[in-house]
Design an enzyme around this catalytic site. Structure first.
Site, PDB file in Angstrom:
ATOM      1  N   HIS A 103      57.868 -15.073 -23.101  1.00  0.00           N
ATOM      2  CA  HIS A 103      56.565 -14.409 -23.199  1.00  0.00           C
ATOM      3  C   HIS A 103      56.736 -13.138 -24.014  1.00  0.00           C
ATOM      4  CE1 HIS A 103      54.565 -10.743 -21.608  1.00  0.00           C
ATOM      5  NE2 HIS A 103      53.476 -11.427 -21.875  1.00  0.00           N
ATOM      6  N   ASN A 105      54.043  -9.837 -25.683  1.00  0.00           N
ATOM      7  CA  ASN A 105      52.739  -9.345 -26.127  1.00  0.00           C
ATOM      8  C   ASN A 105      52.863  -7.917 -26.621  1.00  0.00           C
ATOM      9  OD1 ASN A 105      51.145  -7.269 -24.264  1.00  0.00           O
ATOM     10  ND2 ASN A 105      52.391  -8.551 -22.911  1.00  0.00           N
ATOM     11  N   ARG A 107      50.019  -4.745 -27.816  1.00  0.00           N
ATOM     12  CA  ARG A 107      48.584  -4.482 -27.719  1.00  0.00           C
ATOM     13  C   ARG A 107      48.273  -3.010 -27.991  1.00  0.00           C
ATOM     14  NH1 ARG A 107      50.922  -5.341 -22.793  1.00  0.00           N
ATOM     15  NH2 ARG A 107      50.757  -3.649 -21.284  1.00  0.00           N
ATOM     16  N   HIS A 138      69.255  -9.205 -24.346  1.00  0.00           N
ATOM     17  CA  HIS A 138      69.097  -7.784 -24.031  1.00  0.00           C
ATOM     18  C   HIS A 138      69.748  -6.897 -25.092  1.00  0.00           C
ATOM     19  CE1 HIS A 138      67.067  -7.377 -20.096  1.00  0.00           C
ATOM     20  NE2 HIS A 138      67.423  -8.644 -19.977  1.00  0.00           N
TER      21      HIS A 138
END
Length: 301
Positions: A103, A105, A107, A138
């Site tokens: 996942h 994102n 914004r 990581h």
């Protein structure tokens, strides 16, 4: 830097990511759905299905605006009446249990009174935790964070541990990553500097995940491993529907439900009291779904 410029950069990021994923998967193309939000703004939903590697995935762009819902004004203690929000969000559900779910994102949020902030994150959810893979993931995140601020990784890594956590299961969603929110000029960085960081997080996704896909997609798997994948996908659904703030924000602002819930896996199972055999790969994975693991150092589990 104006909000429309940020939105255009995010649209370009969506283009970059979908092209890279199509090339890496080699078996399917994204289908685009352009939509408008009745209350203001709209977006582009791109979905890929039944590829060589990706069973289902979505890469969403949106730029929406309008009246701030009373529920959100109260929850965030905001006074402005109108908002603008834009971003790119994605989730990939591979067919092979040895390829992790991912996942990401990024914004941007702006209020009519001039208040603004950036947010985002990226996290990896393996069905079976590979410690070397988690370490490499990581390491790449730390490189990007360190390039922009010496404290970003040490702050955003535990933030991801705390955010991507299912308290009712006492499990992290996966091996984490980074998560950040409400980044603005109070950080001591300019808007342009913060945007550069956010964009680099977004641009990190495709090369990092494509390498993971190429490494793991050809590995053979058993019926038991596929069953475990479907079981673990259930945890993903639980997090997204019960805890994820982005899902709640989208629904609370009358967002496009079909685009918001594209994050759901194509197939999933819930098994009552799933039997975990002592010493199994499944048991080892559960031992590694904990907060505060330093993936950059050797792990004894």
């Amino acid at each position: 830097m104006q909000k429309d410029e940020i939105a255009e950069k995010f649209k370009h990021l969506q283009n970059q990511i979908t092209k890279a994923l199509e090339n890496c998967d080699g078996g399917a193309k994204f289908q685009e759905d352009v939509w408008e939000r009745e209350a203001g703004g709209g977006g582009r939903s791109r979905v890929i299905k039944n590829g060589n590697i990706i069973e289902k995935g979505g890469v969403q762009f949106s730029a929406v605006h309008g009246a701030m819902p009373a529920k959100i004004k109260s929850k965030l203690n905001l006074s402005a009446d109108d908002f603008f929000a834009t971003g790119v969000s994605l989730i990939m559900h591979p067919e092979n249990p040895h390829v992790p779910i991912i996942h990401m994102n990024v914004r941007y949020f702006e209020l009519s009174d001039g208040t603004y902030w950036f947010g985002g994150g990226i996290d990896l959810t393996p069905i079976y935790v590979d410690k070397n893979q988690a370490k490499a993931f990581h390491q790449e995140l730390k490189k990007v964070c360190d390039k922009h601020h010496p404290d970003f990784y040490s702050k955003f890594k535990p933030w991801a541990d705390d955010y991507f956590f299912l308290p009712f299961r006492n499990e992290t969603r996966g091996v984490g990553g980074i998560f950040f929110d409400h980044l603005n000029d109070s950080s001591g960085m300019t808007k342009e500097e913060l945007f550069d960081f956010v964009m680099e997080v977004g641009e990190l996704f495709a090369p990092t995940y494509c390498e993971i896909m190429r490494t793991n997609a050809s590995k053979l798997y058993s019926e038991q491993e596929k069953d475990w994948q479907l079981h673990r996908r259930g945890r993903y659904v639980e997090f997204n529907l019960v805890l994820d703030k982005g899902t709640k924000f989208g629904l609370d602002t009358n967002g496009r439900t079909e685009s918001i819930l594209v994050s759901m896996p194509p197939e999933v199972k819930w098994t009552y009291q799933y039997e975990i055999k002592e010493g199994s790969k499944e048991a080892e994975t559960l031992q590694l779904l904990k907060k505060d693991i330093n993936w950059l150092e050797p792990i004894s589990v």
